[in-house]
Write a protein that holds these residues in place. Sequence first.
Motif, PDB file in Angstrom:
ATOM      1  N   VAL A  11       0.850  -1.186   0.000  1.00  0.00           N
ATOM      2  CA  VAL A  11       0.000   0.000   0.000  1.00  0.00           C
ATOM      3  C   VAL A  11       0.891   1.244   0.000  1.00  0.00           C
ATOM      4  O   VAL A  11       1.716   1.424   0.902  1.00  0.00           O
ATOM      5  N   VAL A  12       0.727   2.082  -1.028  1.00  0.00           N
ATOM      6  CA  VAL A  12       1.564   3.276  -1.186  1.00  0.00           C
ATOM      7  C   VAL A  12       0.679   4.519  -1.068  1.00  0.00           C
ATOM      8  O   VAL A  12      -0.047   4.863  -2.005  1.00  0.00           O
ATOM      9  N   PRO A  13       0.699   5.215   0.075  1.00  0.00           N
ATOM     10  CA  PRO A  13      -0.031   6.476   0.178  1.00  0.00           C
ATOM     11  C   PRO A  13       0.754   7.582  -0.518  1.00  0.00           C
ATOM     12  O   PRO A  13       1.986   7.627  -0.427  1.00  0.00           O
ATOM     13  N   CYS A  14       0.068   8.456  -1.230  1.00  0.00           N
ATOM     14  CA  CYS A  14       0.797   9.522  -1.923  1.00  0.00           C
ATOM     15  C   CYS A  14      -0.047  10.779  -2.001  1.00  0.00           C
ATOM     16  O   CYS A  14      -1.272  10.750  -1.880  1.00  0.00           O
ATOM     17  N   LEU A  15       0.655  11.884  -2.214  1.00  0.00           N
ATOM     18  CA  LEU A  15       0.016  13.191  -2.384  1.00  0.00           C
ATOM     19  C   LEU A  15       0.970  14.074  -3.183  1.00  0.00           C
ATOM     20  O   LEU A  15       2.090  14.341  -2.743  1.00  0.00           O
ATOM     21  N   VAL A  82      -0.627 -10.439   3.699  1.00  0.00           N
ATOM     22  CA  VAL A  82       0.257  -9.580   4.488  1.00  0.00           C
ATOM     23  C   VAL A  82       0.276  -8.204   3.850  1.00  0.00           C
ATOM     24  O   VAL A  82       0.445  -8.071   2.627  1.00  0.00           O
ATOM     25  N   LEU A  83       0.082  -7.176   4.656  1.00  0.00           N
ATOM     26  CA  LEU A  83       0.066  -5.791   4.191  1.00  0.00           C
ATOM     27  C   LEU A  83       1.437  -5.172   4.409  1.00  0.00           C
ATOM     28  O   LEU A  83       2.032  -5.325   5.478  1.00  0.00           O
ATOM     29  N   VAL A  84       1.928  -4.456   3.395  1.00  0.00           N
ATOM     30  CA  VAL A  84       3.194  -3.732   3.494  1.00  0.00           C
ATOM     31  C   VAL A  84       2.879  -2.258   3.251  1.00  0.00           C
ATOM     32  O   VAL A  84       2.341  -1.911   2.188  1.00  0.00           O
ATOM     33  N   PHE A  85       3.187  -1.420   4.212  1.00  0.00           N
ATOM     34  CA  PHE A  85       2.883   0.004   4.096  1.00  0.00           C
ATOM     35  C   PHE A  85       4.166   0.738   3.709  1.00  0.00           C
ATOM     36  O   PHE A  85       5.125   0.803   4.487  1.00  0.00           O
ATOM     37  N   LEU A  86       4.180   1.274   2.489  1.00  0.00           N
ATOM     38  CA  LEU A  86       5.396   1.817   1.903  1.00  0.00           C
ATOM     39  C   LEU A  86       5.204   3.294   1.564  1.00  0.00           C
ATOM     40  O   LEU A  86       4.406   3.636   0.687  1.00  0.00           O
ATOM     41  N   HIS A  87       5.936   4.153   2.252  1.00  0.00           N
ATOM     42  CA  HIS A  87       5.892   5.574   1.934  1.00  0.00           C
ATOM     43  C   HIS A  87       6.458   5.805   0.532  1.00  0.00           C
ATOM     44  O   HIS A  87       7.330   5.058   0.066  1.00  0.00           O
ATOM     45  N   ILE A 148       6.763  -0.914   7.409  1.00  0.00           N
ATOM     46  CA  ILE A 148       6.069  -1.830   8.321  1.00  0.00           C
ATOM     47  C   ILE A 148       5.252  -2.848   7.514  1.00  0.00           C
ATOM     48  O   ILE A 148       4.556  -2.492   6.560  1.00  0.00           O
ATOM     49  N   PHE A 149       5.346  -4.114   7.900  1.00  0.00           N
ATOM     50  CA  PHE A 149       4.522  -5.160   7.293  1.00  0.00           C
ATOM     51  C   PHE A 149       3.797  -5.918   8.402  1.00  0.00           C
ATOM     52  O   PHE A 149       4.305  -6.076   9.509  1.00  0.00           O
ATOM     53  N   VAL A 150       2.575  -6.364   8.094  1.00  0.00           N
ATOM     54  CA  VAL A 150       1.743  -6.969   9.129  1.00  0.00           C
ATOM     55  C   VAL A 150       0.726  -7.916   8.490  1.00  0.00           C
ATOM     56  O   VAL A 150       0.148  -7.614   7.436  1.00  0.00           O
ATOM     57  N   ALA A 151       0.523  -9.055   9.109  1.00  0.00           N
ATOM     58  CA  ALA A 151      -0.525  -9.965   8.661  1.00  0.00           C
ATOM     59  C   ALA A 151      -1.879  -9.273   8.758  1.00  0.00           C
ATOM     60  O   ALA A 151      -2.154  -8.544   9.715  1.00  0.00           O
ATOM     61  N   ARG A 152      -2.696  -9.489   7.749  1.00  0.00           N
ATOM     62  CA  ARG A 152      -3.993  -8.798   7.707  1.00  0.00           C
ATOM     63  C   ARG A 152      -4.795  -9.001   8.999  1.00  0.00           C
ATOM     64  O   ARG A 152      -5.385  -8.067   9.536  1.00  0.00           O
ATOM     65  N   GLU A 153      -4.824 -10.241   9.514  1.00  0.00           N
ATOM     66  CA  GLU A 153      -5.608 -10.520  10.713  1.00  0.00           C
ATOM     67  C   GLU A 153      -5.102  -9.713  11.912  1.00  0.00           C
ATOM     68  O   GLU A 153      -5.897  -9.231  12.721  1.00  0.00           O
ATOM     69  N   ALA A 154      -3.796  -9.573  12.030  1.00  0.00           N
ATOM     70  CA  ALA A 154      -3.228  -8.811  13.140  1.00  0.00           C
ATOM     71  C   ALA A 154      -3.564  -7.330  12.995  1.00  0.00           C
ATOM     72  O   ALA A 154      -3.878  -6.647  13.982  1.00  0.00           O
TER      73      ALA A 154
END
Length: 236
Positions: A11-15, A82-87, A148-154
């Motif tokens: 997941v890449v948040p951007c602006l 698994v979700l990976v949050f990437l700036h 940060i990466f995290v299992a969806r359930e967590a």
Amino acid sequence: METRSKRLTIVVPCLDEAGVIRAVLAALQPFRRAGHEVIVVDGGSRDGTPDLARPHADRVIGSARGRALQMNAGAAVADGDVLVFLHADTRLPPEGDRLILGGLARTGRCWGRFDVRLSGTLPALRMVEGLMNLRSRLTGVATGDQAIFVAREAFEAVGRYREIPLMEDITLSVGLKRLGRPLCLRAQAVTSSRRWERDGVWRTILLMWRLRVAYFFGADPHRLARRYYPGHAHDV
């Protein structure tokens, strides 16, 4: 019965990232070819970022502005295990998918982060990144620059990101620590050192520690965000 391979959603948040978004997503194409998902979440760009991103992502969606809001919006439509949050100013290490999925499976942990490397060449930056990584190992708290990466359930179990304009990564880490310690991978995510070089290394260190201490003692995250983003006070 054949077991389905685990899949990441990045997941890449951007602006207003028109100048860099194609390079950001080009670096993620090997992960897409390996079967992982890339979702770009735009917070209301006025420079055409979403149009530039669409050919290079699985999904491009819009949300209200704010990194926590955008990351939650991306997670809500993700298909990955698994979700990976990437700036947008951070790059994953090569084979980051293998490191994440293999590490979580091997250790039984449900979340983690990479070591960080600041992109600049100033010698002081090597000290800063070393201290950031050491502090994270000792405290079990990760920052967004560490991918940060995290299992969806967590992620769902701790209530997702708290929708605040600053310290959302700290708050998520504290919640996830209740489920277990993070997997601290020594492979490095490379993040921009632009702020450190622009504002000065020691001044930036002092500001960040002041904000962390203030947050620890209950300061309003919106007020802290105005100090961290002084040129964008109307956005926070």
